[in-house]
Design a protein around this motif. Structure first.
Motif, PDB file in Angstrom:
ATOM      1  N   LYS A  28       0.725  -9.984  82.453  1.00 25.48           N
ATOM      2  CA  LYS A  28       0.598  -8.918  83.514  1.00 25.48           C
ATOM      3  C   LYS A  28       1.477  -9.725  84.819  1.00 25.48           C
ATOM      4  O   LYS A  28       2.302  -8.680  85.319  1.00 25.48           O
ATOM      5  N   ARG A  29       1.409 -11.085  84.792  1.00 25.91           N
ATOM      6  CA  ARG A  29       2.198 -11.410  85.530  1.00 25.91           C
ATOM      7  C   ARG A  29       3.804 -11.405  85.288  1.00 25.91           C
ATOM      8  O   ARG A  29       4.652 -11.281  86.079  1.00 25.91           O
ATOM      9  N   ALA A  30       4.104 -11.609  84.125  1.00 23.85           N
ATOM     10  CA  ALA A  30       5.410 -11.718  83.634  1.00 23.85           C
ATOM     11  C   ALA A  30       5.949 -10.415  83.630  1.00 23.85           C
ATOM     12  O   ALA A  30       7.191 -10.183  84.183  1.00 23.85           O
ATOM     13  N   LYS A  31       5.433  -9.360  83.735  1.00 25.03           N
ATOM     14  CA  LYS A  31       5.985  -7.870  83.847  1.00 25.03           C
ATOM     15  C   LYS A  31       6.270  -7.664  85.346  1.00 25.03           C
ATOM     16  O   LYS A  31       7.280  -7.046  85.802  1.00 25.03           O
ATOM     17  N   LEU A  32       5.366  -8.206  86.130  1.00 27.13           N
ATOM     18  CA  LEU A  32       5.611  -8.238  87.666  1.00 27.13           C
ATOM     19  C   LEU A  32       6.954  -8.925  88.014  1.00 27.13           C
ATOM     20  O   LEU A  32       7.581  -8.398  89.013  1.00 27.13           O
ATOM     21  N   ILE A  33       7.011 -10.302  87.641  1.00 23.61           N
ATOM     22  CA  ILE A  33       8.035 -11.021  87.835  1.00 23.61           C
ATOM     23  C   ILE A  33       9.472 -10.338  87.379  1.00 23.61           C
ATOM     24  O   ILE A  33      10.491 -10.165  88.176  1.00 23.61           O
ATOM     25  N   ILE A  34       9.456  -9.825  86.219  1.00 19.37           N
ATOM     26  CA  ILE A  34      10.661  -9.274  85.711  1.00 19.37           C
ATOM     27  C   ILE A  34      10.982  -7.999  86.390  1.00 19.37           C
ATOM     28  O   ILE A  34      12.263  -7.880  86.727  1.00 19.37           O
ATOM     29  N   ALA A  35      10.159  -7.160  86.710  1.00 18.65           N
ATOM     30  CA  ALA A  35      10.260  -6.020  87.469  1.00 18.65           C
ATOM     31  C   ALA A  35      10.745  -6.394  88.889  1.00 18.65           C
ATOM     32  O   ALA A  35      11.942  -5.690  89.504  1.00 18.65           O
ATOM     33  N   GLU A  36      10.393  -7.440  89.783  1.00 16.47           N
ATOM     34  CA  GLU A  36      10.650  -7.959  90.828  1.00 16.47           C
ATOM     35  C   GLU A  36      12.325  -8.413  90.752  1.00 16.47           C
ATOM     36  O   GLU A  36      13.090  -7.956  91.716  1.00 16.47           O
ATOM     37  N   CYS A  37      12.247  -9.214  89.698  1.00 14.94           N
ATOM     38  CA  CYS A  37      13.940  -9.647  89.543  1.00 14.94           C
ATOM     39  C   CYS A  37      14.833  -8.398  89.478  1.00 14.94           C
ATOM     40  O   CYS A  37      15.930  -8.336  89.983  1.00 14.94           O
ATOM     41  N   ALA A  38      14.518  -7.511  88.642  1.00 11.84           N
ATOM     42  CA  ALA A  38      15.363  -5.980  88.328  1.00 11.84           C
ATOM     43  C   ALA A  38      15.614  -5.206  89.720  1.00 11.84           C
ATOM     44  O   ALA A  38      16.735  -5.115  90.027  1.00 11.84           O
ATOM     45  N   GLN A  39      14.311  -5.592  90.417  1.00  8.99           N
ATOM     46  CA  GLN A  39      14.683  -4.772  91.903  1.00  8.99           C
ATOM     47  C   GLN A  39      15.568  -5.617  92.850  1.00  8.99           C
ATOM     48  O   GLN A  39      16.419  -4.892  93.621  1.00  8.99           O
ATOM     49  N   ALA A  40      15.279  -6.871  92.820  1.00  8.98           N
ATOM     50  CA  ALA A  40      16.229  -7.429  93.542  1.00  8.98           C
ATOM     51  C   ALA A  40      17.718  -7.524  93.323  1.00  8.98           C
ATOM     52  O   ALA A  40      18.751  -7.530  94.204  1.00  8.98           O
ATOM     53  N   LYS A  41      18.040  -7.563  91.858  1.00 11.32           N
ATOM     54  CA  LYS A  41      19.271  -7.246  91.516  1.00 11.32           C
ATOM     55  C   LYS A  41      20.001  -5.969  92.002  1.00 11.32           C
ATOM     56  O   LYS A  41      20.997  -5.709  92.556  1.00 11.32           O
ATOM     57  N   ALA A  42      19.110  -4.780  91.796  1.00 14.33           N
ATOM     58  CA  ALA A  42      19.340  -3.361  92.169  1.00 14.33           C
ATOM     59  C   ALA A  42      19.723  -3.400  93.717  1.00 14.33           C
ATOM     60  O   ALA A  42      20.699  -2.844  94.137  1.00 14.33           O
ATOM     61  N   GLU A  43      18.890  -3.957  94.466  1.00 10.50           N
ATOM     62  CA  GLU A  43      19.205  -4.073  95.937  1.00 10.50           C
ATOM     63  C   GLU A  43      20.477  -4.947  96.372  1.00 10.50           C
ATOM     64  O   GLU A  43      21.372  -4.178  97.239  1.00 10.50           O
ATOM     65  N   LEU A  44      20.659  -5.838  95.538  1.00 11.21           N
ATOM     66  CA  LEU A  44      22.055  -6.570  95.954  1.00 11.21           C
ATOM     67  C   LEU A  44      23.026  -5.831  95.426  1.00 11.21           C
ATOM     68  O   LEU A  44      24.380  -5.814  96.229  1.00 11.21           O
ATOM     69  N   LYS A  45      22.861  -5.166  94.534  1.00  9.74           N
ATOM     70  CA  LYS A  45      24.322  -4.347  94.021  1.00  9.74           C
ATOM     71  C   LYS A  45      24.586  -3.218  94.836  1.00  9.74           C
ATOM     72  O   LYS A  45      25.650  -2.942  95.204  1.00  9.74           O
ATOM     73  N   HIS A  46      23.383  -2.780  95.540  1.00  8.11           N
ATOM     74  CA  HIS A  46      23.391  -1.627  96.453  1.00  8.11           C
ATOM     75  C   HIS A  46      24.260  -2.006  97.816  1.00  8.11           C
ATOM     76  O   HIS A  46      25.199  -1.466  98.377  1.00  8.11           O
ATOM     77  N   HIS A  47      23.795  -3.630  98.171  1.00  8.50           N
ATOM     78  CA  HIS A  47      24.330  -4.158  99.128  1.00  8.50           C
ATOM     79  C   HIS A  47      25.890  -4.248  99.065  1.00  8.50           C
ATOM     80  O   HIS A  47      26.645  -4.156 100.020  1.00  8.50           O
ATOM     81  N   GLU A  48      26.193  -4.638  97.730  1.00  4.16           N
ATOM     82  CA  GLU A  48      27.678  -4.923  97.658  1.00  4.16           C
ATOM     83  C   GLU A  48      28.618  -3.725  97.741  1.00  4.16           C
ATOM     84  O   GLU A  48      29.923  -3.680  98.047  1.00  4.16           O
ATOM     85  N   VAL A  49      27.990  -2.390  97.676  1.00  2.00           N
ATOM     86  CA  VAL A  49      28.771  -1.257  97.644  1.00  2.00           C
ATOM     87  C   VAL A  49      28.343  -0.327  98.692  1.00  2.00           C
ATOM     88  O   VAL A  49      28.536   0.796  98.966  1.00  2.00           O
ATOM     89  N   GLN A  50      27.747  -1.147 100.014  1.00  2.00           N
ATOM     90  CA  GLN A  50      27.421  -0.468 101.163  1.00  2.00           C
ATOM     91  C   GLN A  50      28.698   0.244 101.802  1.00  2.00           C
ATOM     92  O   GLN A  50      29.847  -0.185 101.743  1.00  2.00           O
ATOM     93  N   ARG A  51      28.198   1.439 102.206  1.00  2.00           N
ATOM     94  CA  ARG A  51      29.170   2.300 102.711  1.00  2.00           C
ATOM     95  C   ARG A  51      29.913   1.587 104.020  1.00  2.00           C
ATOM     96  O   ARG A  51      29.206   0.950 104.876  1.00  2.00           O
ATOM     97  N   SER A  52      31.072   1.837 104.138  1.00  2.00           N
ATOM     98  CA  SER A  52      31.761   1.219 105.417  1.00  2.00           C
ATOM     99  C   SER A  52      33.001   1.872 105.788  1.00  2.00           C
ATOM    100  O   SER A  52      33.494   2.440 105.081  1.00  2.00           O
ATOM    101  N   LEU A  53      33.583   1.296 107.115  1.00  2.00           N
ATOM    102  CA  LEU A  53      34.533   1.988 107.802  1.00  2.00           C
ATOM    103  C   LEU A  53      35.371   1.037 108.472  1.00  2.00           C
ATOM    104  O   LEU A  53      34.623   0.245 109.464  1.00  2.00           O
ATOM    105  N   ARG A  54      36.483   1.006 108.546  1.00  4.37           N
ATOM    106  CA  ARG A  54      37.499   0.124 109.446  1.00  4.37           C
ATOM    107  C   ARG A  54      38.159   0.983 110.375  1.00  4.37           C
ATOM    108  O   ARG A  54      39.154   1.616 109.645  1.00  4.37           O
ATOM    109  N   LEU A  55      37.702   0.930 111.549  1.00  2.00           N
ATOM    110  CA  LEU A  55      38.468   1.787 112.403  1.00  2.00           C
ATOM    111  C   LEU A  55      39.305   0.928 113.442  1.00  2.00           C
ATOM    112  O   LEU A  55      39.167   0.163 114.173  1.00  2.00           O
TER     113      LEU A  55
END
Length: 288
Positions: A66-93
């Protein structure tokens, strides 16, 4: 305990087989067995009951699953969030520095408030500096003076047009006039805006009229120029959109040319975000 150990443990537990678990985890069966044995040593308890055909979780193993599944899911979520952060929409004006800062600040603040997911990076610069930033691809687009008749690759979108006017302190003897000529300004203390993009044009017109202005102060900062006019140090020629309740603005008879302010960008890079910002900018009023 490492993440790959937990993943192999879950693969074996759900497959009820070290062989099938190894296939699912893309490792060899001996490697998976060794990994789980090491995990059991670290936990200090047996996780599987092993037999020839299958493996069954012990009570401790079921708790860890039970704990292992939660830990793996949390790690996957963290990876997805960081990946989204790296491609954050940006503008240079890039923003030309002969625009009233209050108006520019209002535009930026409203855009950021309504588009918090977009990282907006703004650079204040002269027209020449903005052109350099564009050539070096250090900005995506510019809010600047649009030059007509000049070959440009890309797009331009006009935001507004305006003339240059004479700024006078309230109560000045010329402040009641609708229009004034260069010759009438010759004896007035004059504040020169050294960064004005039309400085060369104004200089040529003064030369044609045989007028020499009485320059008492030079500055490359418009807020200083306006403040100096307000307290009576001198007069100045400024773009019309600058607003102050402490100055009067009158037309220049000898300078009929208007400047166009708008957006300029080249190429297809970040095109969608740029166009959204341009459309948004048209909803923000510019004082005249």
């Amino acid at each position: 305990m490492e993440l790959h150990q937990l993943k192999q443990f879950v693969a074996a537990a759900e497959s009820e087989s070290f062989t099938r678990g190894a296939e699912r985890a893309f490792v060899s069966q001996p490697a998976l067995s060794a990994s789980i044995s090491k995990l059991e040593d670290e936990m200090g308890t047996q996780l599987f009951i092993r037999n020839k055909r299958s493996v069954v979780l012990t009570p401790a193993g079921r708790k860890l699953l039970k704990r292992a599944k939660l830990i793996i899911a949390e790690c996957a979520q963290a990876k997805a969030e960081l990946k989204h952060h790296e491609v954050q929409r940006s503008l240079r004006l890039g923003v030309i520095n002969t625009l009233a800062i209050g108006q520019v600040a209002k535009l930026i603040e409203q855009y950021r408030r309504e588009n918090p997911e977009v990282l907006l990076d703004v650079t204040d610069a002269s027209q020449d500096q903005i052109e350099k930033l564009q050539k070096e691809a250090r900005i995506d687009f510019a809010l600047t003076r649009l030059v007509q008749g000049k070959e440009k690759k890309g797009r331009q979108e006009v935001l507004f047009s305006e003339p240059y006017v004479v700024a006078l302190p309230l109560g000045h003897h010329l402040s009641g006039r609708k229009e004034v000529s260069f010759s009438e300004l010759a004896e007035e203390p004059f504040i020169a805006r050294t960064h004005c993009e039309s400085r060369a044009l104004i200089g040529e017109l003064l030369k044609e009229k045989g007028v020499r202005l009485n320059v008492v102060y030079k500055t490359n900062q418009d807020d200083r120029a306006i403040s100096l006019v307000e307290v009576g140090v001198g007069i100045a020629i400024i773009p019309q959109h600058y607003a102050s309740t402490s100055i009067a603005k009158i037309s220049l008879a000898d300078l009929k040319a208007e400047r166009q302010i708008g957006f300029e960008w080249t190429g297809e890079s970040n095109k969608e975000e740029i166009e959204k910002f341009v459309d948004f900018s048209k909803t923000v009023p510019w004082a005249h």
